[in-house]
Design an enzyme around this catalytic site. Structure first.
Site, PDB file in Angstrom:
ATOM      1  N   VAL A 102      14.843   1.533   7.486  1.00 10.15           N
ATOM      2  CA  VAL A 102      13.804   0.504   7.583  1.00 10.15           C
ATOM      3  C   VAL A 102      13.567  -0.142   6.212  1.00 10.15           C
ATOM      4  CG1 VAL A 102      11.353   0.121   8.025  1.00 10.15           C
ATOM      5  CG2 VAL A 102      12.683   1.565   9.570  1.00 10.15           C
ATOM      6  N   ASP A 130       1.375  13.326   4.247  1.00  9.77           N
ATOM      7  CA  ASP A 130       1.858  12.090   3.626  1.00  9.77           C
ATOM      8  C   ASP A 130       0.793  11.504   2.694  1.00  9.77           C
ATOM      9  OD1 ASP A 130       3.663   9.614   3.568  1.00  9.77           O
ATOM     10  OD2 ASP A 130       1.787   8.787   4.325  1.00  9.77           O
ATOM     11  N   VAL A 158       3.440   4.539  -2.841  1.00 13.87           N
ATOM     12  CA  VAL A 158       2.021   4.622  -2.488  1.00 13.87           C
ATOM     13  C   VAL A 158       1.542   3.291  -1.926  1.00 13.87           C
ATOM     14  CG1 VAL A 158      -0.312   5.110  -3.301  1.00 13.87           C
ATOM     15  CG2 VAL A 158       1.635   6.280  -4.358  1.00 13.87           C
ATOM     16  N   LYS A 175       0.811  10.943  -1.614  1.00 13.34           N
ATOM     17  CA  LYS A 175       0.443   9.700  -2.313  1.00 13.34           C
ATOM     18  C   LYS A 175      -0.735   9.935  -3.246  1.00 13.34           C
ATOM     19  CE  LYS A 175       2.065   7.018   1.669  1.00 13.34           C
ATOM     20  NZ  LYS A 175       1.630   6.517   2.999  1.00 13.34           N
ATOM     21  N   ARG A 210      24.927   6.888   5.901  1.00  9.47           N
ATOM     22  CA  ARG A 210      25.623   7.908   6.685  1.00  9.47           C
ATOM     23  C   ARG A 210      26.613   7.260   7.646  1.00  9.47           C
ATOM     24  NH1 ARG A 210      20.845  12.093   8.049  1.00  9.47           N
ATOM     25  NH2 ARG A 210      19.850  10.087   8.328  1.00  9.47           N
ATOM     26  N   GLY A 259      15.298   0.293   3.320  1.00 11.08           N
ATOM     27  CA  GLY A 259      16.538  -0.178   2.711  1.00 11.08           C
ATOM     28  C   GLY A 259      16.978  -1.509   3.300  1.00 11.08           C
TER      29      GLY A 259
END
Lengths: 434, 434
Positions: free
Chosen positions: A13, A201, A132, A205, A45, A15
């Site tokens: 997503v 998560d 962040v 951050k 991959r 990248g």
């Protein structure tokens, strides 16, 4: 001038978004940066899938070491996530003298001290604005925009999934499980949502924000982490009637004896801007001694918002790569030799206000007994609401003044042992943010 | 390492604040910047008063040229305001090879092109974070944090005086003149408030934001400027009932044919964060094509908030002064040779929605005649409210869809000529900010 050559690790997503934004806005970016920034190599991959997406615009390989060791590449962008292979690749890129841009908060919250030390020793930059709050330039704001200040605290809504779920629970009056299922259908929550809904998560951050604000090493293992999966819809509704919204808040505060570092649901006064950050949006409130409160708001996740931060880092690195390394902005805002060993406080030492809810038998003396226990733990009551419960007995809600968490927990233990108390005590922290 | 030596021109509110913050947070700032930043010289009009404030911490002079020409000084901070002496001093400091930090929006909005060109030619930096929105690091956000984006528009509440007045008019229901008098008593408005209440100060700031966002030269003379002094309390109340707040908005938007650059009161949907920025606070909403909407909020004026931005610039200059000038962040975000000549559109070409209020005789056919005129100017009506006026006749309020301002003004001219129309047409622009 020659373009800056970028090697991209991962074309998921973020990248893919980075590739798209760099291509679409190539001219606008070059007008700012003074040269073009081009992805020349991509490690993925599935090479066929990547070629399907970007054609022959860049060399595609399935061996990420071919990218990090390629002498033609100036900057490595790590977007594969995780903290095993990603860590090896980032350290290898640094060893190869390459600058690194990453969106990987888990990696930096756990291994940032090692990675930043390696980068400083090698004279390269590791930029991580995308780690962040997605597209919000919050790292730049704290690290460069507020350098005049002794920062007092940082409070943030820094996980879009949980903020979306809480917004829906409040506005639709639905319980957690139902809203989570909907969030998964809409793509706001992952199939395994643990990482988001349990606060991990957000804590990654927040760990980074605390280091940037106070100049302490990253210490994810010291963070207190509590998610929203056990939050009852009824408490969201009570909070609203009392003039509050419940948000999953990341809170880090400097105190004379240490630093608070905690992620948990919190009641926030409904009139605060932060309380009005709805849906998957993120916002961070930073209080400095000179500037007062400042707030930064935007999309905390998603393909292009996150790519916006990755590309801003690429432009920064492009501008600064010829600068004397000693004069660059330090990775964690403070010079490496000026970091502080101020301790992270345990959650028992935290001091804040509390929302307490419990069910009791409706009989004389109940309130007196509970109030006495609270007083014995130096907890004073700001306000109290009692209402008959539809299943018998009465629900009592206390809003306390500032109290020490260890004392609150001790008091709760005693209250739950009282014979007329029918339920566990629900305890949610409150933050005035003033 | 040797400290950076700063010469301060002016020791008023912001100058005094800068001195205070640099002193109080000297250690915290040095931990970040890697060296101390010290005010060694101060130029003021009243030397005795300055010495009273800062003692012998710095050399005090009444001759500012002694500061800008002092070979020991690295950075000149211009805080005297105005655009005559300030301009001469800034240009002389640049000629002397000194970096400049300034909070002077009037100077830069009018003479920025000349000043930035002189600085680039001499290889020095002119930093001006404090010139827009006080302590909010909005210039850094646009110039460095959002470099990935093609910026679409910037909308800001960038004058605290007018925002305070509008907040009070709404919450107290008082007219402009009464609230202004109160604002003057509280120190939120100056004795001669023209500059603030007529939108000039906001337009200076918006001029700078437009250049940073779109890479066009500063063109204050092309800005459309309308203040709040003629705004009726009744329109604020109508707006509120319709679900809007009226704010003095600075709006700059990129369109295919040019750039809108305008300051005026605007109706904003009440649920927008920007509509909830109250009192003297500032906020800027920036929309980029990749990042989407981002918002920056904080104190837009005052001693220490503004000093926070001045000192952040001092830290930036300290970090970057050894960097290759060609790789520094360009003054106006885009490389000098990549500036665009996209024209600034006249207000007649602006396209937005409108709130129109007028008083008419209460008789058949009135609405049909007005609606026909609006239609002939390609103005479609989104909603309409009609209510009897307590002094006879009826008040009509139209909210239009998007329309071209020149057409709206032409239609208003014709409507005001209708025999049954008893009042001028009050016209306030609306911004959905979505």
């Amino acid at each position: 001038m020659n373009p800056m050559k970028v090697g991209l690790l991962g074309l998921g997503v973020v990248g893919g978004g980075t590739f798209t934004v760099l291509s679409r806005n190539a001219e606008e970016i070059a007008r700012r940066a003074g040269r073009r920034i081009e992805v020349t190599h991509v490690a993925v991959r599935d090479a066929a899938k990547a070629t399907g997406r970007i054609g022959d615009a860049a060399v595609v390989t399935t061996d990420p070491y071919q990218v990090v060791r390629n002498p033609d590449i100036d900057i490595v962008v790590e977007l594969i996530g995780g903290d095993t292979l990603a860590r090896e690749l980032v350290l290898e890129a640094i060893a190869q003298g390459k600058h690194v841009v990453t969106a990987n908060k888990a990696l930096l919250a756990k291994h940032g001290n090692q990675i930043f030390a390696a980068a400083s020793a090698r004279g390269v930059m590791v930029a991580f604005e995308a780690a962040v709050a997605g597209g919000i330039p919050i790292i730049k704001a704290i690290r460069e925009g507020l350098t005049a200040n002794r920062i007092e605290w940082v409070a943030g809504i820094i996980n879009g999934t949980t903020n979306f779920i809480l917004s829906e629970m409040r506005t639709r009056g639905q319980p957690f499980a139902e809203v989570l299922a909907e969030a998964q259908r809409l793509g706001y929550a992952e199939a395994d949502p643990t990482f988001d809904v349990e606060g991990v998560d957000a804590a990654h951050k927040l760990t980074l924000l605390a280091s940037l604000a106070f100049g302490v090493p990253v210490q994810f293992d010291k963070a207190y982490v509590e998610g929203i999966s056990t939050l009852a819809q009824e408490d969201i509704a009570h909070a609203e009637r009392l003039g509050y919204r419940i948000k999953l808040l990341g809170m880090t505060r400097r105190r004379p004896d240490g630093i608070e570092l905690r992620v948990h649901p919190a009641l926030i006064p409904a009139e605060r801007l932060l309380a009005n950050v709805e849906g998957p949006m993120n916002a961070v409130l930073v209080r400095g001694d000179a500037v007062g409160p400042t707030l930064y708001y935007g999309q905390g996740a998603g393909e292009e918002p996150t790519a916006s931060a990755v590309v801003a880092d690429l432009v920064d690195v492009t501008r600064l790569h010829t600068a004397d390394p000693g004069n660059r902005v330090p990775h964690l805002a403070f010079q490496p030799d000026a970091m502080s060993d101020t301790p992270i406080l345990s959650i028992d030492q935290v001091s804040t206000s509390y929302y307490l809810r419990l069910r009791v038998d409706d009989q004389p003396g109940v309130l007196a007994d509970i109030a006495r226990i609270l007083a014995e733990h130096r907890i004073s009551i700001g306000s109290m609401i009692q209402q008959p419960s539809h299943i018998g007995g009465a629900d009592i809600i206390f809003l306390t003044h500032q109290a020490v968490e260890g004392q609150v927990n001790a008091a709760i233990g005693r209250i739950e042992g009282l014979p007329f108390v029918r339920s566990r005590v629900t305890r949610i922290r409150m933050e005035s943010l003033s």
